[in-house]
Design an enzyme around this catalytic site. Structure first.
Site, short mmCIF file in Angstrom:
data_model
loop_
_atom_site.label_atom_id
_atom_site.label_comp_id
_atom_site.label_asym_id
_atom_site.label_seq_id
_atom_site.Cartn_x
_atom_site.Cartn_y
_atom_site.Cartn_z
N LYS A 185 66.93 -62.45 9.36
CA LYS A 185 66.50 -63.50 10.30
C LYS A 185 66.61 -64.85 9.62
O LYS A 185 66.12 -65.03 8.50
CB LYS A 185 65.05 -63.26 10.75
CG LYS A 185 64.84 -62.01 11.56
CD LYS A 185 63.39 -61.93 12.04
CE LYS A 185 63.15 -60.71 12.91
NZ LYS A 185 61.76 -60.67 13.43
N ASP A 297 53.96 -65.22 23.14
CA ASP A 297 55.26 -64.98 23.77
C ASP A 297 55.42 -63.46 23.92
O ASP A 297 56.11 -62.81 23.15
CB ASP A 297 56.38 -65.57 22.92
CG ASP A 297 57.73 -65.52 23.63
OD1 ASP A 297 57.76 -65.20 24.83
OD2 ASP A 297 58.76 -65.77 22.98
#
Length: 512
Positions: A185, A297
């Protein structure tokens, strides 16, 4: 006209392909030759004027813009300090080394002192003033416990694949040492966060730092929140790249994207496993070492599947902040289809707001689609009660996880079959150590795409399934089991060709 449309469509496809290809080949903090290549071309999402001068500020208000960006960086840095200060209980510090972790230890090499020296200075928040060096330290070491993978381990990877990106991060799949697949990532230079920040502040390096702190936050949470349904953090790498010092790449466990459409086509048993994994995760988050954690989220794309288990992968938008209040009116939770008002405690906090927000999101994204449909009929009343109670927020996470664990017990033990009538309509001949290789028919849902392969608790349930299928004339018990220990059975439309197989038992319906 038709040729023109084809040409336009082909051009769009080519542009998308080239954009994806560029994003794959330029992973910040990953390719050692990346910096030299990037100097020869402008960055995607950054105007050429800013690519070589990340701290250029146009206009008369450049000082106020710089101070505003410094303020945002400082606030995000201070958030990292708060999370870093939380200490997990000492009993959770030591745990058994699992086989995968042993493989990571074998892969990890001795780290240089430069990879492990810099740490967050607790209690020292940076101050924003007129000097260029007023930003906090870009390189933040997390003092990760071994096994730790670093820059050396990701320099020579194989099987590089771009998996996707969001507002902040891009994610890639790579294979280390030709044996272990992991996810990398890094900040996406063409992503929403970087593009908007550079357009507003024209400061690429500072904008990168602001975005990279979201990855640092996620890494801190992955380290501190140790649970079977949270993705594992394997390590990280700081490395100069993209003309920016100390770009960050996180190395994590790899999972498969959660595809709801595909999940709806799987067996109820597997869908129930996803929901059970989720409530176990939410129960842990409600009682975590950091306090009650909410996933701001909360969407299916924030989760992955690892060996059939659901795991949360994105924690950069998680929060441990509990809403303050003076009355119940301050404890208002708004969702697209429903709104709720929670009680305000005497301490001035909205009671269980983080927990209830997570729970209702689990209801609207997972429970309503995955729990009741094609479930065993005797379990449906309990499952309907679970769905309705969470949809109305009548239960907290403790009661919800208790009820789902009850469903698991009823299903694994076969207790759910006790109230059903199990009188066979026909007799079945048992043929040990035998199988029927062909004569398949399809059913839904099935563990095999070309045949009818289902799980059963015992032979009695297999007979019941066979009698409910008009095509079924025989079935074959395999030695394979599901995650609950239930046996996998092939149902057949005939028994004309039976072959020896020491690992299977065949049952053939007697013809009258």
């Amino acid at each position: 006209m038709r040729r023109r449309k084809i040409a336009v469509a082909a051009g769009c496809c080519l542009s998308f392909f080239l954009g994806t290809l560029l994003n794959v080949f330029f992973i910040p903090g990953f390719d050692p030759h990346h910096q030299q290549q990037q100097q020869q071309q402008p960055r995607r999402g950054v105007t050429p004027a800013f690519a070589g001068s990340p701290l250029y500020w146009p206009g008369e208000d450049r000082e106020s813009q710089r101070l505003e960006l410094a303020r945002q960086i400082r606030e995000r840095y201070e958030e990292l300090v708060r999370y870093q200060k939380h200490q997990a209980p000492a009993t959770a510090a030591r745990r058994l080394v699992r086989p995968l972790e042993r493989r990571l230890m074998d892969l990890a090499q001795q780290r240089t002192s430069s990879e492990q020296t810099l740490r967050l200075e607790k209690g020292k928040a940076p101050q924003a003033d007129s000097r260029a060096g007023s930003y906090p330290e870009a390189k933040v070491d997390l003092a990760l416990n071994p096994p730790l993978l670093g820059c050396r381990d990701i320099h020579n990877v194989t099987s590089l694949h771009y998996l996707g990106s969001g507002y902040t991060k891009a994610v890639y799949k790579v294979v280390l040492n030709r044996t272990l697949a992991v996810a990398l990532k890094s900040v996406d230079f063409g992503g929403h966060d970087i593009e908007n920040c550079v357009k507003q502040y024209a400061a690429l390096e500072a904008c990168y730092r602001l975005a990279s702190y979201k990855i640092v936050k996620e890494m801190i949470l992955l380290q501190k929140l140790q649970h079977a349904n949270i993705l594992q953090l394997y390590g990280y790498c700081y490395q100069d790249s993209n003309d920016i010092p100390d770009t960050l790449t996180a190395i994590t466990e790899l999972g498969s994207p959660l595809e709801m459409i595909q999940l709806l086509q799987t067996s109820w048993e597997d869908r129930f496993r996803i929901c059970l994994s989720l409530v176990r995760l939410l129960h842990y988050l409600a009682h975590s070492p950091l306090g009650s954690v909410t996933l701001l989220d909360f969407r299916p794309r924030q989760f992955v599947i690892v060996d059939g288990e659901l795991k949360v992968t994105d924690l950069d938008d998680a929060s441990i902040e509990e809403s303050s209040c003076t009355s119940n009116r301050d404890c208002f939770i708004e969702f697209p289809a429903r709104n709720f008002t929670l009680p305000c405690s005497v301490e001035g906090r909205c009671q269980n707001m983080n927990e209830k927000r997570n729970l209702y999101n689990a209801y609207r994204f997972f429970f309503t689609y995955l729990l009741p449909h094609s479930a065993p009929s005797s379990l449906r009343p309990l499952l309907d009660m679970i769905v309705n109670a969470t949809g109305e927020l009548h239960w907290g996470i403790d009661e919800t996880v208790a009820q789902l664990e009850k469903v698991l017990h009823l299903y694994k033990s076969g207790t759910y079959l006790q109230n059903t009538t199990r009188m066979p309509k026909a007799e079945y001949q048992q043929i040990p150590e035998a199988a029927i290789p062909d004569e398949n028919y399809r059913c839904w849902p099935s563990y095999h795409h070309k045949g009818c392969l289902l799980s059963v608790f015992d032979v009695g349930e297999a007979i019941e399934v066979c009698e409910n299928h008009s095509q079924c004339k025989a079935f074959v018990l395999t030695n394979q089991t599901t995650w609950t220990g239930r046996q996998l059975v092939f149902f057949k439309m005939g028994s004309n060709h039976i072959v020896p197989d020491p690992d299977k038992i065949t049952y053939v319906k007697a013809t009258g």
